[in-house]
Design a protein around this motif. Structure first.
Motif, PDB file in Angstrom:
ATOM      1  N   ARG A  50      -2.234  41.737  12.504  1.00 49.46           N
ATOM      2  CA  ARG A  50      -1.779  40.420  12.957  1.00 49.46           C
ATOM      3  C   ARG A  50      -2.266  40.130  14.376  1.00 49.46           C
ATOM      4  N   ALA A  92       2.184  46.195  12.423  1.00 55.75           N
ATOM      5  CA  ALA A  92       2.565  47.603  12.260  1.00 55.75           C
ATOM      6  C   ALA A  92       4.055  47.693  11.984  1.00 55.75           C
ATOM      7  N   PRO A  93       4.462  48.653  11.160  1.00 59.80           N
ATOM      8  CA  PRO A  93       5.895  48.863  11.006  1.00 59.80           C
ATOM      9  C   PRO A  93       6.467  49.499  12.276  1.00 59.80           C
ATOM     10  N   THR A  94       7.617  49.000  12.699  1.00 55.42           N
ATOM     11  CA  THR A  94       8.234  49.507  13.932  1.00 55.42           C
ATOM     12  C   THR A  94       9.707  49.789  13.694  1.00 55.42           C
ATOM     13  N   VAL A  95      10.216  50.813  14.375  1.00 55.44           N
ATOM     14  CA  VAL A  95      11.644  51.096  14.346  1.00 55.44           C
ATOM     15  C   VAL A  95      12.322  50.200  15.386  1.00 55.44           C
TER      16      VAL A  95
ATOM     17  N   THR B  80       4.284  51.938   3.691  1.00 48.89           N
ATOM     18  CA  THR B  80       4.596  50.975   4.738  1.00 48.89           C
ATOM     19  C   THR B  80       5.792  50.144   4.277  1.00 48.89           C
ATOM     20  N   VAL B  81       6.852  50.161   5.058  1.00 52.88           N
ATOM     21  CA  VAL B  81       8.050  49.418   4.681  1.00 52.88           C
ATOM     22  C   VAL B  81       8.015  48.036   5.329  1.00 52.88           C
ATOM     23  N   ALA B  92      13.928  53.720   9.712  1.00 53.83           N
ATOM     24  CA  ALA B  92      12.534  53.662   9.258  1.00 53.83           C
ATOM     25  C   ALA B  92      11.802  52.556  10.009  1.00 53.83           C
ATOM     26  N   PRO B  93      10.520  52.765  10.276  1.00 52.58           N
ATOM     27  CA  PRO B  93       9.740  51.667  10.844  1.00 52.58           C
ATOM     28  C   PRO B  93       9.503  50.607   9.777  1.00 52.58           C
ATOM     29  N   THR B  94       9.652  49.354  10.153  1.00 52.84           N
ATOM     30  CA  THR B  94       9.482  48.260   9.198  1.00 52.84           C
ATOM     31  C   THR B  94       8.602  47.163   9.798  1.00 52.84           C
ATOM     32  N   VAL B  95       7.824  46.525   8.949  1.00 50.83           N
ATOM     33  CA  VAL B  95       7.039  45.374   9.374  1.00 50.83           C
ATOM     34  C   VAL B  95       7.944  44.146   9.323  1.00 50.83           C
ATOM     35  N   ALA B 120       4.067  34.559   6.234  1.00 47.32           N
ATOM     36  CA  ALA B 120       3.834  35.723   7.106  1.00 47.32           C
ATOM     37  C   ALA B 120       3.285  36.908   6.316  1.00 47.32           C
ATOM     38  N   GLU B 123      -0.356  36.492   5.288  1.00 44.16           N
ATOM     39  CA  GLU B 123      -1.251  36.834   6.393  1.00 44.16           C
ATOM     40  C   GLU B 123      -1.389  38.362   6.500  1.00 44.16           C
ATOM     41  N   VAL B 124      -0.275  39.073   6.420  1.00 46.86           N
ATOM     42  CA  VAL B 124      -0.323  40.541   6.486  1.00 46.86           C
ATOM     43  C   VAL B 124      -1.120  41.087   5.300  1.00 46.86           C
ATOM     44  N   LEU B 128      -4.266  43.667   5.787  1.00 49.17           N
ATOM     45  CA  LEU B 128      -4.006  45.103   5.652  1.00 49.17           C
ATOM     46  C   LEU B 128      -5.268  45.820   5.193  1.00 49.17           C
TER      47      LEU B 128
END
Lengths: 337, 337
Positions: A50, A92-95, B80-81, B92-95, B120, B123-124, B128
């Protein structure tokens, strides 16, 4: 199944970065807003998703995310990104740990979210699986807030810079203005890391400190992957009463920076240093020689990734080759509309 | 460096799940709120981080996240969550794609964030990296909103269930009430997927649809990893004018569900089906035999993970063994305070 390195990259922002001449973590102030979001994408995906542009310094030196990405793919390392106050959206996935973008430390209360972020990341740090934790950062302007934190804690050392010529006088005057705005004298926040973070720090330092605290409390060894910003985290941990061993994995480019007394500060804080040389002078490539010339130096866990590569006996020639692959692909990607 | 499967798990919520008897994706309504956040942690870390309990059905059948985690570690697959409207915080890391928790579809405008989320995620999905995209879901109550979307689009099929006895009458009456509240007759949203999603869907369906749209637009093949919820995504894609080939990777437990005409609907939508049998009856273990008995059936990309395991020629005995390792570790972890 176990024996796993948890590598956390904290990505965030401080408005302190917008002060003229403070940071080289972006081609210009507008691009700099997006640097941490783009770094997170580069490390997780090896590509922009993005974000609009690959972060480079004003002279074109590429972000160290390139090297961290190269090594993480070679080692099969997962990088977990923590949102330490991102200004711009990232693919990017982020916590999420409740961090908001940090304000200018010349204001009175620039990081009101710091105590909450420390609490949330401490909980995450306690619970993350893994046998060891590496903590890294990406935040333009972060060495200035690191200096602010060190002063608030009463530590004398100076900090390094992403610029070849460290604008230390500017940083020091910003920190002085910040201490005044916060009605603090140097050392007034000794033993009170939350106060130092909130008044003179940034949300990335807060999140990194909390992650390390949580891991250390559950007997998980912590490596601070970075330069003087991560030494500020070590100082915050010492002022939080942590007396366990701490190590810093940084780049030789940081150690070669005479404007920052990294080794003295590390010794004062009883932090051991690892700095693996990627031998960039072995290749004639502008993206690498900029580092040899003292640009960028560190960030996005570059030094930590090098330490892991060295531990895995990965030849540095392989690291350099893969890094140039990552770089070339990015540059191609940017050329294509 | 390439030839990579991008496996996206969309995790979110709909208040429709709180209707009595709709879902088995949690031991009770309170636990169900946390199921998607916990599933995300289980898939990413193999352990809980911020969530309080391992998701189980009211009878104790464990979440399919266990199997997806087992297979992802065996294959070195990164999941990827995407935050498709989580109600509870996750470690967990999340987009972030601007999704909010979905409302009860018996209300007039339950998913106002749907059009923004589709934009959104589209676009991702376009950006990716990866040679193919798998899209999966975790959302309690999701088969009811899937039925709502199918009806709004004018598709006749029914949906499956995480319960051994599909509460289809309840679901149908909820959908009827929803259509009435939205002033829609069946088929009124034909050709208008955004309307179907906003009025009768949930934010996870919106995010999954957007991801698939973006990938397909850039010639990246898409596998819908799930059961009837992912068939609803296929219907949304067809109503968005997508005529490319689509495939569904699901579990045999979904295909064996006579209450849902999965194969007929897939044929109508020109979606090919893969369903690899994990041969759970080969092992006498309550966590596996619950699936053989028709509990849970699918979710968290279980069927997609099985398809990838099969493609990599991973023996199902290995998948079962690793799954029980993951399960045992979780159950141990829960026993320890």
């Amino acid at each position: 199944m176990k024996s796993k390195t948890q590598f956390c990259l904290v990505a965030g922002s401080t408005r302190t970065a917008t002060i003229d001449g403070i940071s080289a973590a972006g081609a210009d102030p507008e691009a700099m807003r997006e640097t941490p979001a783009a770094d997170a994408e580069l490390v997780v995906y090896g590509d922009l998703v993005r974000a609009g542009t690959v972060p480079v310094s004003p002279t074109g030196c590429p972000t160290p995310a390139v090297f961290t990405r190269a090594i993480s793919t070679l080692l099969g390392l997962d990088v977990t990104v923590v949102d330490g106050g991102l200004l711009e959206r990232t693919g990017a996935p982020t916590v999420s740990v409740g961090a908001s973008p940090g304000g200018d430390i010349r204001d009175q209360d620039p990081v009101p979210s710091a105590p909450g972020t420390v609490a949330a990341t401490r909980e995450v740090g306690r619970a993350l699986p893994g046998d060891e934790l590496f903590v890294a950062e990406t935040i333009p302007g972060g060495t200035t807030t690191a200096l602010g934190v060190l002063r608030a804690l009463g530590e004398e050392a100076t900090v390094s810079s992403s610029l070849p010529e460290n604008p230390l006088e500017t940083k020091q005057s910003v920190v002085e203005a910040g201490l005044e705005a916060s009605n603090l004298s140097p050392g007034d926040a000794a033993g009170d890391p939350s106060r130092a973070l909130r008044r003179m720090g940034d949300p990335v330092l807060a999140a990194a400190t909390g992650l390390a605290l949580g891991a250390l409390e559950t007997d998980v060894p912590v490596t601070l992957a970075g330069g003087t910003q991560m030494l500020a985290v070590a100082a915050l941990l010492r002022h939080a009463g942590i007396d366990r061993s701490l190590s810093l994995a940084t780049t030789p480019f940081v150690l070669q920076d005479d404007s920052a007394d990294v080794e003295d500060l590390a010794a004062d804080l009883e932090v051991s240093i690892t700095a693996i040389d990627p031998e960039f002078e072995a290749v004639d490539h502008p993206a690498l020689s900029a580092y040899v010339d003292g640009e960028a130096k560190e960030g996005v866990g570059f030094g930590g990734a090098l330490a892991l590569a060295d531990r895995a006996a990965l030849p540095m020639a392989t690291v350099r080759d893969r890094s140039l692959d990552v770089y070339d692909r990015l540059v191609e990607g940017v050329a294509t509309p």
